[in-house]
Design an enzyme around this catalytic site. Structure first.
Site, PDB file in Angstrom:
ATOM      1  N   THR A 124      17.923  50.239  88.115  1.00  0.00           N
ATOM      2  CA  THR A 124      16.953  49.132  88.162  1.00  0.00           C
ATOM      3  C   THR A 124      17.498  47.836  87.560  1.00  0.00           C
ATOM      4  OG1 THR A 124      15.192  50.775  87.985  1.00  0.00           O
ATOM      5  CG2 THR A 124      14.586  48.492  87.535  1.00  0.00           C
ATOM      6  N   GLU A 125      17.243  46.731  88.283  1.00  0.00           N
ATOM      7  CA  GLU A 125      17.595  45.392  87.793  1.00  0.00           C
ATOM      8  C   GLU A 125      16.351  44.516  87.867  1.00  0.00           C
ATOM      9  OE1 GLU A 125      20.948  43.975  90.072  1.00  0.00           O
ATOM     10  OE2 GLU A 125      22.172  45.729  89.515  1.00  0.00           O
ATOM     11  N   GLY A 129      13.863  47.035  91.877  1.00  0.00           N
ATOM     12  CA  GLY A 129      13.511  48.352  91.339  1.00  0.00           C
ATOM     13  C   GLY A 129      13.464  49.338  92.491  1.00  0.00           C
ATOM     14  N   THR A 156      16.356  54.213  80.566  1.00  0.00           N
ATOM     15  CA  THR A 156      15.803  55.118  79.554  1.00  0.00           C
ATOM     16  C   THR A 156      16.902  55.945  78.898  1.00  0.00           C
ATOM     17  OG1 THR A 156      13.730  55.191  80.749  1.00  0.00           O
ATOM     18  CG2 THR A 156      14.121  56.985  79.209  1.00  0.00           C
ATOM     19  N   ARG A 262     -19.462  67.842  70.963  1.00  0.00           N
ATOM     20  CA  ARG A 262     -20.202  66.574  70.892  1.00  0.00           C
ATOM     21  C   ARG A 262     -21.633  66.787  71.390  1.00  0.00           C
ATOM     22  NH1 ARG A 262     -20.262  61.567  68.531  1.00  0.00           N
ATOM     23  NH2 ARG A 262     -21.445  60.146  69.862  1.00  0.00           N
ATOM     24  N   GLN A 333     -13.267  58.987  79.645  1.00  0.00           N
ATOM     25  CA  GLN A 333     -14.697  58.697  79.849  1.00  0.00           C
ATOM     26  C   GLN A 333     -15.573  59.709  79.104  1.00  0.00           C
ATOM     27  OE1 GLN A 333     -15.633  56.006  81.305  1.00  0.00           O
ATOM     28  NE2 GLN A 333     -17.833  56.348  81.271  1.00  0.00           N
ATOM     29  N   GLY A 336     -16.231  58.994  75.495  1.00  0.00           N
ATOM     30  CA  GLY A 336     -16.974  57.787  75.103  1.00  0.00           C
ATOM     31  C   GLY A 336     -16.074  56.853  74.304  1.00  0.00           C
ATOM     32  N   GLU A 360      10.619  57.042  88.776  1.00  0.00           N
ATOM     33  CA  GLU A 360      11.279  57.956  89.738  1.00  0.00           C
ATOM     34  C   GLU A 360      10.778  57.740  91.159  1.00  0.00           C
ATOM     35  OE1 GLU A 360      13.535  60.547  88.903  1.00  0.00           O
ATOM     36  OE2 GLU A 360      13.592  59.987  86.798  1.00  0.00           O
ATOM     37  N   THR A 362       8.041  54.795  92.849  1.00  0.00           N
ATOM     38  CA  THR A 362       6.593  54.601  92.662  1.00  0.00           C
ATOM     39  C   THR A 362       5.825  55.465  93.675  1.00  0.00           C
ATOM     40  OG1 THR A 362       6.374  52.822  94.280  1.00  0.00           O
ATOM     41  CG2 THR A 362       7.002  52.174  92.017  1.00  0.00           C
TER      42      THR A 362
HETATM   43  C1  LIG Z   1       9.007  54.044  81.368  1.00  0.00           C
HETATM   44  C2  LIG Z   1       9.977  53.671  82.437  1.00  0.00           C
HETATM   45  C3  LIG Z   1      11.235  54.248  82.418  1.00  0.00           C
HETATM   46  C4  LIG Z   1      12.178  53.879  83.398  1.00  0.00           C
HETATM   47  N1  LIG Z   1      13.438  54.424  83.325  1.00  0.00           N
HETATM   48  C5  LIG Z   1      14.372  54.033  84.224  1.00  0.00           C
HETATM   49  C6  LIG Z   1      15.721  54.520  84.137  1.00  0.00           C
HETATM   50  O1  LIG Z   1      16.062  55.332  83.264  1.00  0.00           O
HETATM   51  N2  LIG Z   1      16.632  54.060  85.015  1.00  0.00           N
HETATM   52  C7  LIG Z   1      16.315  53.152  85.982  1.00  0.00           C
HETATM   53  O2  LIG Z   1      17.189  52.781  86.768  1.00  0.00           O
HETATM   54  N3  LIG Z   1      15.047  52.667  86.105  1.00  0.00           N
HETATM   55  C8  LIG Z   1      14.079  53.086  85.254  1.00  0.00           C
HETATM   56  N4  LIG Z   1      12.785  52.603  85.348  1.00  0.00           N
HETATM   57  C9  LIG Z   1      12.481  51.636  86.376  1.00  0.00           C
HETATM   58  C10 LIG Z   1      11.708  52.255  87.535  1.00  0.00           C
HETATM   59  O3  LIG Z   1      12.558  53.088  88.274  1.00  0.00           O
HETATM   60  C11 LIG Z   1      11.159  51.096  88.357  1.00  0.00           C
HETATM   61  O4  LIG Z   1      10.180  50.454  87.567  1.00  0.00           O
HETATM   62  C12 LIG Z   1      10.543  51.554  89.662  1.00  0.00           C
HETATM   63  O5  LIG Z   1      11.531  52.024  90.533  1.00  0.00           O
HETATM   64  C13 LIG Z   1       9.767  50.411  90.345  1.00  0.00           C
HETATM   65  O6  LIG Z   1      10.530  49.265  90.404  1.00  0.00           O
HETATM   66  P1  LIG Z   1       9.928  47.861  89.909  1.00  0.00           P
HETATM   67  O7  LIG Z   1       9.318  48.056  88.571  1.00  0.00           O
HETATM   68  O8  LIG Z   1      11.010  46.839  90.047  1.00  0.00           O
HETATM   69  O9  LIG Z   1       8.763  47.541  90.923  1.00  0.00           O
HETATM   70  P2  LIG Z   1       8.930  46.939  92.403  1.00  0.00           P
HETATM   71  O10 LIG Z   1       9.918  47.732  93.171  1.00  0.00           O
HETATM   72  O11 LIG Z   1       9.117  45.481  92.320  1.00  0.00           O
HETATM   73  O12 LIG Z   1       7.487  47.250  92.977  1.00  0.00           O
HETATM   74  C14 LIG Z   1       6.330  46.493  92.611  1.00  0.00           C
HETATM   75  C15 LIG Z   1       5.150  47.073  93.373  1.00  0.00           C
HETATM   76  O13 LIG Z   1       5.403  46.966  94.791  1.00  0.00           O
HETATM   77  C16 LIG Z   1       5.324  48.250  95.387  1.00  0.00           C
HETATM   78  N5  LIG Z   1       6.303  48.355  96.461  1.00  0.00           N
HETATM   79  C17 LIG Z   1       7.630  48.050  96.424  1.00  0.00           C
HETATM   80  N6  LIG Z   1       8.218  48.316  97.588  1.00  0.00           N
HETATM   81  C18 LIG Z   1       7.250  48.818  98.401  1.00  0.00           C
HETATM   82  C19 LIG Z   1       7.226  49.290  99.736  1.00  0.00           C
HETATM   83  N7  LIG Z   1       8.318  49.339 100.497  1.00  0.00           N
HETATM   84  N8  LIG Z   1       6.031  49.721 100.244  1.00  0.00           N
HETATM   85  C20 LIG Z   1       4.894  49.701  99.477  1.00  0.00           C
HETATM   86  N9  LIG Z   1       4.872  49.271  98.204  1.00  0.00           N
HETATM   87  C21 LIG Z   1       6.020  48.834  97.669  1.00  0.00           C
HETATM   88  C22 LIG Z   1       5.633  49.235  94.264  1.00  0.00           C
HETATM   89  O14 LIG Z   1       5.110  50.522  94.545  1.00  0.00           O
HETATM   90  C23 LIG Z   1       4.941  48.564  93.089  1.00  0.00           C
HETATM   91  O15 LIG Z   1       3.569  48.860  93.116  1.00  0.00           O
HETATM   92  C24 LIG Z   1      11.831  52.954  84.402  1.00  0.00           C
HETATM   93  C25 LIG Z   1      10.537  52.408  84.436  1.00  0.00           C
HETATM   94  C26 LIG Z   1       9.623  52.757  83.475  1.00  0.00           C
HETATM   95  C27 LIG Z   1       8.255  52.154  83.516  1.00  0.00           C
END
Ligand SMILES: Cc1cc2nc3c(=O)[nH]c(=O)nc-3n(C[C@H](O)[C@H](O)[C@H](O)COP(=O)(O)OP(=O)(O)OC[C@H]3O[C@@H](n4cnc5c(N)ncnc54)[C@H](O)[C@@H]3O)c2cc1C
Length: 381
Positions: A124-125, A129, A156, A262, A333, A336, A360, A362
Protein backbone atom coordinates in the site's frame (compact mmCIF):
# COMPACT_ATOMS: atom_id res chain seq x y z
CA UNK A 1 -17.95 -31.33 0.29
CA UNK A 2 -17.73 -32.06 4.02
CA UNK A 3 -15.76 -30.03 6.51
CA UNK A 4 -16.26 -31.73 9.82
CA UNK A 5 -13.51 -30.93 12.29
CA UNK A 6 -11.26 -33.97 12.71
CA UNK A 7 -9.99 -35.18 16.07
CA UNK A 8 -6.66 -33.31 15.76
CA UNK A 9 -8.52 -30.12 14.80
CA UNK A 10 -10.78 -30.45 17.82
CA UNK A 11 -7.66 -30.81 19.95
CA UNK A 12 -6.27 -27.58 18.50
CA UNK A 13 -9.63 -25.92 19.19
CA UNK A 14 -9.76 -27.14 22.82
CA UNK A 15 -6.16 -26.15 23.51
CA UNK A 16 -6.40 -22.66 22.01
CA UNK A 17 -9.82 -22.05 23.57
CA UNK A 18 -8.41 -22.81 27.01
CA UNK A 19 -5.25 -20.75 26.48
CA UNK A 20 -7.32 -17.90 25.05
CA UNK A 21 -9.64 -17.87 28.05
CA UNK A 22 -6.96 -18.24 30.70
CA UNK A 23 -4.00 -16.29 29.32
CA UNK A 24 -5.07 -14.08 26.43
CA UNK A 25 -8.45 -12.69 27.52
CA UNK A 26 -7.07 -11.06 30.69
CA UNK A 27 -4.64 -9.01 28.54
CA UNK A 28 -7.00 -7.98 25.74
CA UNK A 29 -8.35 -4.71 27.17
CA UNK A 30 -4.94 -3.44 28.18
CA UNK A 31 -3.36 -4.18 24.80
CA UNK A 32 -6.13 -2.19 23.15
CA UNK A 33 -5.96 0.68 25.66
CA UNK A 34 -2.19 1.14 25.59
CA UNK A 35 -1.75 0.29 21.89
CA UNK A 36 1.55 -1.32 22.83
CA UNK A 37 2.88 -4.34 20.96
CA UNK A 38 2.15 -7.40 23.15
CA UNK A 39 5.55 -9.11 23.33
CA UNK A 40 4.18 -11.48 25.99
CA UNK A 41 1.47 -12.69 23.63
CA UNK A 42 4.01 -13.22 20.85
CA UNK A 43 6.09 -15.31 23.29
CA UNK A 44 2.99 -17.33 24.21
CA UNK A 45 2.21 -18.13 20.55
CA UNK A 46 5.86 -19.01 20.05
CA UNK A 47 5.79 -21.43 23.01
CA UNK A 48 2.67 -23.03 21.57
CA UNK A 49 4.48 -23.53 18.23
CA UNK A 50 1.66 -21.97 16.20
CA UNK A 51 3.70 -20.06 13.62
CA UNK A 52 3.53 -22.81 10.98
CA UNK A 53 0.07 -24.24 11.59
CA UNK A 54 -1.24 -23.75 8.00
CA UNK A 55 2.06 -24.78 6.40
CA UNK A 56 3.63 -28.13 5.41
CA UNK A 57 4.91 -30.61 8.01
CA UNK A 58 8.46 -30.11 6.78
CA UNK A 59 8.32 -26.68 8.47
CA UNK A 60 6.73 -28.13 11.59
CA UNK A 61 3.19 -27.23 10.53
CA UNK A 62 -0.09 -29.13 10.43
CA UNK A 63 -0.51 -28.33 6.72
CA UNK A 64 -4.11 -27.40 7.44
CA UNK A 65 -5.87 -24.14 6.65
CA UNK A 66 -8.89 -25.40 8.58
CA UNK A 67 -6.80 -25.89 11.74
CA UNK A 68 -5.33 -22.42 11.25
CA UNK A 69 -8.83 -20.93 10.92
CA UNK A 70 -9.93 -22.69 14.10
CA UNK A 71 -6.91 -21.30 15.98
CA UNK A 72 -7.45 -17.76 14.68
CA UNK A 73 -11.15 -17.96 15.54
CA UNK A 74 -10.50 -18.97 19.15
CA UNK A 75 -7.89 -16.27 19.70
CA UNK A 76 -9.95 -13.63 17.87
CA UNK A 77 -12.91 -14.44 20.10
CA UNK A 78 -11.09 -12.87 23.06
CA UNK A 79 -8.38 -10.65 21.55
CA UNK A 80 -8.19 -9.34 18.02
CA UNK A 81 -4.60 -8.21 18.47
CA UNK A 82 -3.27 -11.58 19.60
CA UNK A 83 -4.99 -13.28 16.67
CA UNK A 84 -3.39 -10.64 14.44
CA UNK A 85 0.09 -11.60 15.70
CA UNK A 86 -0.36 -15.05 14.20
CA UNK A 87 -1.54 -13.68 10.90
CA UNK A 88 1.26 -11.14 10.49
CA UNK A 89 3.73 -14.00 10.96
CA UNK A 90 1.87 -16.21 8.49
CA UNK A 91 1.67 -13.60 5.70
CA UNK A 92 5.43 -13.28 4.99
CA UNK A 93 5.81 -17.03 5.60
CA UNK A 94 3.14 -17.80 3.00
CA UNK A 95 4.55 -15.25 0.55
CA UNK A 96 8.07 -16.70 0.72
CA UNK A 97 6.74 -20.25 0.57
CA UNK A 98 4.77 -19.36 -2.59
CA UNK A 99 7.24 -17.05 -4.32
CA UNK A 100 10.65 -17.45 -2.73
CA UNK A 101 13.66 -19.22 -4.18
CA UNK A 102 14.94 -22.35 -2.44
CA UNK A 103 17.75 -20.30 -0.92
CA UNK A 104 15.29 -17.67 0.40
CA UNK A 105 13.12 -20.39 1.91
CA UNK A 106 16.09 -21.95 3.65
CA UNK A 107 17.30 -18.57 4.88
CA UNK A 108 14.02 -17.20 6.25
CA UNK A 109 11.37 -19.86 6.84
CA UNK A 110 12.95 -21.74 9.77
CA UNK A 111 13.41 -18.47 11.68
CA UNK A 112 9.82 -17.36 10.99
CA UNK A 113 8.54 -20.81 11.97
CA UNK A 114 10.40 -20.70 15.28
CA UNK A 115 9.36 -17.11 16.01
CA UNK A 116 13.04 -16.11 16.04
CA UNK A 117 12.51 -13.54 13.30
CA UNK A 118 9.51 -11.47 12.23
CA UNK A 119 8.44 -10.15 8.86
CA UNK A 120 6.03 -7.66 7.30
CA UNK A 121 4.43 -7.23 3.90
CA UNK A 122 4.01 -3.94 2.07
CA UNK A 123 2.15 -2.98 -1.06
CA UNK A 124 0.00 0.00 0.00
CA UNK A 125 1.06 3.55 -0.90
CA UNK A 126 -0.61 6.92 -0.36
CA UNK A 127 -2.24 6.93 -3.81
CA UNK A 128 -2.78 3.18 -4.23
CA UNK A 129 -4.32 0.68 -1.86
CA UNK A 130 -6.82 -1.51 -3.68
CA UNK A 131 -5.29 -0.50 -7.00
CA UNK A 132 -1.96 -2.25 -6.43
CA UNK A 133 -1.01 -1.81 -10.09
CA UNK A 134 -0.65 1.95 -9.51
CA UNK A 135 2.19 1.74 -7.01
CA UNK A 136 5.01 4.19 -7.65
CA UNK A 137 7.76 2.66 -5.57
CA UNK A 138 10.42 1.74 -8.13
CA UNK A 139 13.38 -0.61 -8.31
CA UNK A 140 16.17 -0.01 -10.83
CA UNK A 141 18.66 -2.73 -11.76
CA UNK A 142 22.24 -1.95 -10.82
CA UNK A 143 25.41 -4.00 -10.53
CA UNK A 144 24.71 -6.90 -8.12
CA UNK A 145 21.19 -5.87 -7.21
CA UNK A 146 18.59 -3.10 -7.28
CA UNK A 147 18.18 0.46 -6.01
CA UNK A 148 14.70 1.12 -4.62
CA UNK A 149 13.05 4.50 -4.10
CA UNK A 150 9.57 5.28 -2.86
CA UNK A 151 7.31 5.43 0.18
CA UNK A 152 4.73 3.04 1.63
CA UNK A 153 1.99 3.42 4.21
CA UNK A 154 0.10 1.12 6.55
CA UNK A 155 2.78 -1.55 6.77
CA UNK A 156 1.73 -3.67 9.74
CA UNK A 157 4.43 -5.07 12.01
CA UNK A 158 7.11 -3.04 10.22
CA UNK A 159 8.66 -1.45 13.30
CA UNK A 160 9.03 -4.91 14.86
CA UNK A 161 10.00 -6.83 11.73
CA UNK A 162 13.49 -8.06 10.85
CA UNK A 163 12.63 -7.73 7.17
CA UNK A 164 9.83 -6.35 5.02
CA UNK A 165 8.61 -7.76 1.71
CA UNK A 166 8.21 -4.58 -0.32
CA UNK A 167 6.36 -4.40 -3.65
CA UNK A 168 8.04 -2.20 -6.25
CA UNK A 169 7.67 -1.61 -9.97
CA UNK A 170 10.62 -2.64 -12.00
CA UNK A 171 11.47 -2.91 -15.64
CA UNK A 172 12.38 -6.44 -16.57
CA UNK A 173 13.51 -6.06 -20.17
CA UNK A 174 10.62 -4.71 -22.23
CA UNK A 175 7.83 -3.96 -19.77
CA UNK A 176 7.10 -2.80 -16.24
CA UNK A 177 6.15 -5.45 -13.71
CA UNK A 178 5.75 -5.58 -9.94
CA UNK A 179 8.12 -7.58 -7.82
CA UNK A 180 8.62 -8.19 -4.15
CA UNK A 181 11.97 -7.41 -2.57
CA UNK A 182 13.21 -8.58 0.80
CA UNK A 183 14.41 -5.47 2.61
CA UNK A 184 16.34 -6.06 5.81
CA UNK A 185 15.56 -3.70 8.65
CA UNK A 186 19.08 -2.26 8.77
CA UNK A 187 19.37 -1.59 5.03
CA UNK A 188 20.88 1.83 4.42
CA UNK A 189 18.25 4.39 3.31
CA UNK A 190 15.35 2.33 4.74
CA UNK A 191 13.32 4.03 7.48
CA UNK A 192 10.16 3.03 9.33
CA UNK A 193 8.03 6.05 10.29
CA UNK A 194 5.76 6.80 13.23
CA UNK A 195 2.97 4.29 13.82
CA UNK A 196 -0.65 5.15 12.98
CA UNK A 197 -3.01 5.95 15.83
CA UNK A 198 -5.78 3.50 14.84
CA UNK A 199 -9.31 2.97 16.14
CA UNK A 200 -8.88 -0.81 15.92
CA UNK A 201 -6.11 -3.39 15.63
CA UNK A 202 -4.30 -1.10 18.02
CA UNK A 203 -1.81 -3.56 19.48
CA UNK A 204 0.00 -4.32 16.25
CA UNK A 205 1.68 -1.25 14.73
CA UNK A 206 1.07 -0.07 11.17
CA UNK A 207 3.69 2.39 9.93
CA UNK A 208 4.84 4.26 6.84
CA UNK A 209 8.07 3.17 5.16
CA UNK A 210 10.58 5.41 3.40
CA UNK A 211 12.99 4.00 0.86
CA UNK A 212 15.74 6.37 -0.16
CA UNK A 213 17.95 4.71 -2.77
CA UNK A 214 17.97 1.45 -0.79
CA UNK A 215 20.35 -1.15 -2.23
CA UNK A 216 18.84 -4.65 -2.38
CA UNK A 217 21.14 -7.48 -3.49
CA UNK A 218 20.03 -9.79 -6.31
CA UNK A 219 19.38 -12.63 -3.90
CA UNK A 220 16.68 -10.55 -2.19
CA UNK A 221 14.41 -10.34 -5.24
CA UNK A 222 11.57 -12.75 -4.46
CA UNK A 223 12.14 -15.34 -7.16
CA UNK A 224 8.65 -16.62 -7.95
CA UNK A 225 7.22 -13.14 -8.56
CA UNK A 226 4.31 -11.06 -7.41
CA UNK A 227 1.57 -13.04 -9.15
CA UNK A 228 2.46 -16.27 -7.35
CA UNK A 229 2.27 -14.45 -4.04
CA UNK A 230 -1.05 -12.78 -4.86
CA UNK A 231 -2.50 -16.16 -5.82
CA UNK A 232 -1.29 -17.55 -2.53
CA UNK A 233 -3.31 -14.83 -0.80
CA UNK A 234 -6.51 -16.40 -2.19
CA UNK A 235 -5.59 -19.39 -0.09
CA UNK A 236 -4.99 -17.36 3.06
CA UNK A 237 -8.16 -15.27 2.73
CA UNK A 238 -10.27 -17.69 4.84
CA UNK A 239 -8.04 -16.69 7.76
CA UNK A 240 -9.41 -13.15 7.66
CA UNK A 241 -12.89 -14.61 7.58
CA UNK A 242 -11.99 -16.70 10.63
CA UNK A 243 -11.01 -13.56 12.47
CA UNK A 244 -14.47 -12.19 11.66
CA UNK A 245 -16.14 -15.34 12.98
CA UNK A 246 -14.09 -15.25 16.18
CA UNK A 247 -14.81 -11.58 16.70
CA UNK A 248 -18.55 -12.09 16.16
CA UNK A 249 -18.58 -15.06 18.57
CA UNK A 250 -16.72 -13.02 21.19
CA UNK A 251 -19.23 -10.18 20.82
CA UNK A 252 -22.06 -12.69 21.34
CA UNK A 253 -20.32 -14.08 24.45
CA UNK A 254 -20.09 -10.60 25.97
CA UNK A 255 -23.65 -9.75 24.94
CA UNK A 256 -25.07 -12.87 26.62
CA UNK A 257 -23.27 -12.09 29.84
CA UNK A 258 -24.49 -8.50 29.81
CA UNK A 259 -28.14 -9.05 28.92
CA UNK A 260 -28.62 -11.80 31.48
CA UNK A 261 -27.38 -9.52 34.25
CA UNK A 262 -29.02 -6.25 33.19
CA UNK A 263 -32.55 -5.50 34.41
CA UNK A 264 -35.11 -3.05 33.06
CA UNK A 265 -38.83 -2.72 33.75
CA UNK A 266 -38.57 -5.28 36.52
CA UNK A 267 -36.98 -8.09 34.55
CA UNK A 268 -33.80 -9.18 32.85
CA UNK A 269 -33.51 -7.51 29.45
CA UNK A 270 -32.83 -11.01 28.05
CA UNK A 271 -36.58 -11.60 28.49
CA UNK A 272 -37.51 -8.92 25.94
CA UNK A 273 -38.38 -10.32 22.55
CA UNK A 274 -36.59 -7.44 20.80
CA UNK A 275 -33.34 -8.41 22.52
CA UNK A 276 -33.81 -12.18 22.14
CA UNK A 277 -34.42 -11.96 18.40
CA UNK A 278 -31.43 -9.67 17.98
CA UNK A 279 -29.31 -12.25 19.83
CA UNK A 280 -30.73 -15.09 17.71
CA UNK A 281 -29.94 -13.21 14.48
CA UNK A 282 -26.39 -12.59 15.69
CA UNK A 283 -25.94 -16.32 16.28
CA UNK A 284 -27.56 -17.30 12.96
CA UNK A 285 -25.29 -15.00 10.97
CA UNK A 286 -22.19 -16.09 12.87
CA UNK A 287 -22.91 -19.78 12.35
CA UNK A 288 -23.49 -19.18 8.62
CA UNK A 289 -20.20 -17.25 8.42
CA UNK A 290 -18.36 -20.04 10.26
CA UNK A 291 -19.64 -22.62 7.80
CA UNK A 292 -18.60 -20.54 4.80
CA UNK A 293 -15.13 -19.94 6.24
CA UNK A 294 -14.65 -23.63 7.07
CA UNK A 295 -15.79 -24.54 3.57
CA UNK A 296 -13.28 -22.14 1.97
CA UNK A 297 -10.52 -23.43 4.26
CA UNK A 298 -11.40 -27.03 3.36
CA UNK A 299 -11.17 -26.15 -0.33
CA UNK A 300 -7.63 -24.88 0.32
CA UNK A 301 -6.77 -28.12 2.14
CA UNK A 302 -8.24 -30.15 -0.73
CA UNK A 303 -6.02 -28.19 -3.19
CA UNK A 304 -9.03 -27.01 -5.22
CA UNK A 305 -7.99 -25.04 -8.33
CA UNK A 306 -7.56 -21.27 -7.98
CA UNK A 307 -10.52 -20.48 -10.25
CA UNK A 308 -12.86 -22.43 -7.95
CA UNK A 309 -11.29 -21.24 -4.72
CA UNK A 310 -11.01 -17.49 -5.41
CA UNK A 311 -14.74 -16.61 -5.34
CA UNK A 312 -15.49 -18.82 -2.33
CA UNK A 313 -12.51 -17.43 -0.40
CA UNK A 314 -13.68 -13.91 -1.27
CA UNK A 315 -17.25 -14.74 -0.15
CA UNK A 316 -15.91 -16.09 3.13
CA UNK A 317 -13.78 -13.00 3.84
CA UNK A 318 -16.55 -10.61 2.85
CA UNK A 319 -19.47 -12.33 4.57
CA UNK A 320 -17.64 -13.18 7.79
CA UNK A 321 -16.22 -9.69 8.26
CA UNK A 322 -19.50 -7.96 7.36
CA UNK A 323 -21.12 -10.32 9.87
CA UNK A 324 -18.55 -9.33 12.49
CA UNK A 325 -19.43 -5.66 11.94
CA UNK A 326 -23.20 -6.29 12.14
CA UNK A 327 -22.94 -8.51 15.19
CA UNK A 328 -20.59 -6.16 17.04
CA UNK A 329 -22.88 -3.21 16.25
CA UNK A 330 -25.90 -5.05 17.64
CA UNK A 331 -23.94 -6.14 20.69
CA UNK A 332 -23.03 -2.51 21.42
CA UNK A 333 -26.72 -1.64 21.11
CA UNK A 334 -27.63 -4.28 23.70
CA UNK A 335 -25.19 -2.73 26.15
CA UNK A 336 -26.91 0.68 25.92
CA UNK A 337 -24.67 3.47 27.19
CA UNK A 338 -22.25 0.89 28.59
CA UNK A 339 -21.61 -0.10 25.00
CA UNK A 340 -19.78 3.14 24.28
CA UNK A 341 -17.87 3.23 27.56
CA UNK A 342 -14.23 2.18 27.63
CA UNK A 343 -15.05 0.44 30.96
CA UNK A 344 -16.62 -2.37 28.94
CA UNK A 345 -14.92 -4.51 26.29
CA UNK A 346 -17.67 -4.48 23.67
CA UNK A 347 -16.72 -1.25 21.89
CA UNK A 348 -13.31 -2.82 21.19
CA UNK A 349 -15.05 -5.52 19.13
CA UNK A 350 -16.96 -2.83 17.23
CA UNK A 351 -13.76 -0.89 16.40
CA UNK A 352 -11.77 -3.99 15.43
CA UNK A 353 -14.59 -5.26 13.20
CA UNK A 354 -14.39 -2.12 11.07
CA UNK A 355 -10.72 -2.82 10.34
CA UNK A 356 -11.57 -6.33 9.13
CA UNK A 357 -13.89 -4.96 6.44
CA UNK A 358 -10.99 -2.91 5.03
CA UNK A 359 -7.84 -5.02 5.26
CA UNK A 360 -6.59 -7.78 2.95
CA UNK A 361 -8.74 -6.49 0.08
CA UNK A 362 -11.73 -4.34 1.06
CA UNK A 363 -15.13 -5.98 1.02
CA UNK A 364 -15.96 -4.08 -2.17
CA UNK A 365 -12.94 -5.71 -3.81
CA UNK A 366 -14.08 -9.12 -2.50
CA UNK A 367 -17.49 -8.54 -4.10
CA UNK A 368 -15.72 -7.72 -7.36
CA UNK A 369 -13.84 -11.04 -7.16
CA UNK A 370 -17.14 -12.87 -6.63
CA UNK A 371 -18.80 -11.03 -9.53
CA UNK A 372 -15.81 -11.60 -11.79
CA UNK A 373 -15.98 -15.31 -10.97
CA UNK A 374 -19.68 -15.38 -11.85
CA UNK A 375 -19.11 -13.46 -15.08
CA UNK A 376 -16.04 -15.44 -16.06
CA UNK A 377 -13.72 -12.44 -15.93
CA UNK A 378 -10.20 -12.70 -14.55
CA UNK A 379 -9.66 -9.13 -13.33
CA UNK A 380 -9.38 -8.30 -9.64
CA UNK A 381 -11.00 -4.84 -10.05
C1 LIG B 1 -5.12 -1.80 10.20
C2 LIG B 1 -4.60 -1.85 8.80
C3 LIG B 1 -3.49 -2.63 8.53
C4 LIG B 1 -2.97 -2.65 7.22
N1 LIG B 1 -1.83 -3.39 6.99
C5 LIG B 1 -1.28 -3.38 5.75
C6 LIG B 1 -0.05 -4.07 5.49
O1 LIG B 1 0.53 -4.72 6.37
N2 LIG B 1 0.49 -3.99 4.26
C7 LIG B 1 -0.10 -3.27 3.26
O2 LIG B 1 0.44 -3.24 2.15
N3 LIG B 1 -1.27 -2.60 3.46
C8 LIG B 1 -1.87 -2.64 4.68
N4 LIG B 1 -3.05 -1.96 4.92
C9 LIG B 1 -3.64 -1.20 3.84
C10 LIG B 1 -4.85 -1.91 3.24
O3 LIG B 1 -4.42 -3.02 2.50
C11 LIG B 1 -5.57 -0.88 2.38
O4 LIG B 1 -6.11 0.09 3.26
C12 LIG B 1 -6.68 -1.49 1.55
O5 LIG B 1 -6.14 -2.31 0.55
C13 LIG B 1 -7.55 -0.40 0.90
O6 LIG B 1 -6.78 0.55 0.27
P1 LIG B 1 -7.02 2.11 0.55
O7 LIG B 1 -7.08 2.33 2.02
O8 LIG B 1 -5.99 2.87 -0.23
O9 LIG B 1 -8.45 2.41 -0.04
P2 LIG B 1 -8.81 2.64 -1.59
O10 LIG B 1 -8.27 1.53 -2.41
O11 LIG B 1 -8.48 4.02 -1.97
O12 LIG B 1 -10.39 2.48 -1.51
C14 LIG B 1 -11.24 3.49 -0.98
C15 LIG B 1 -12.67 2.98 -1.10
O13 LIG B 1 -12.98 2.73 -2.49
C16 LIG B 1 -13.39 1.39 -2.65
N5 LIG B 1 -12.91 0.87 -3.93
C17 LIG B 1 -11.65 0.93 -4.44
N6 LIG B 1 -11.58 0.32 -5.62
C18 LIG B 1 -12.83 -0.16 -5.88
C19 LIG B 1 -13.40 -0.90 -6.94
N7 LIG B 1 -12.70 -1.31 -7.99
N8 LIG B 1 -14.73 -1.21 -6.86
C20 LIG B 1 -15.48 -0.82 -5.78
N9 LIG B 1 -14.98 -0.12 -4.74
C21 LIG B 1 -13.68 0.20 -4.78
C22 LIG B 1 -12.76 0.63 -1.49
O14 LIG B 1 -13.46 -0.57 -1.21
C23 LIG B 1 -12.88 1.65 -0.37
O15 LIG B 1 -14.18 1.61 0.17
C24 LIG B 1 -3.59 -1.92 6.19
C25 LIG B 1 -4.75 -1.17 6.47
C26 LIG B 1 -5.25 -1.13 7.75
C27 LIG B 1 -6.47 -0.32 8.03
Amino acid sequence: MTYELQEDQRQVQDLIRRVARERVAPRAQEIDRTAEYPHDMFALLKDLGLFTLPFPEVYGGANSMLSACVAIEELGRVCYNTAYLLLVQWVPFGAILAGGTEAQKQRLLPGLAAGEIRGAFSTTEAQSGSDVGSIRCRAVKVEGGYRINGAKIWCTNSDIADFVLVAAKYNDGDKDGISLFIIEKNAEGFTVGKKEDKIGARGVPSCPLFLDNVFVPDENLLGGGFRAVMEAFNASRPLIGARGVGLAQGAIDHAIEFITNRNAFGQSISEFQGIRWMLADMAIQTEAARNLVYRAASMVDACEPAAALAPVAAMAKCFATDTAMRVATDAVQMFGAAGVSSEYPINRYFRDAKVLQIIEGTNQIQRNIVANGLLGRPSRR
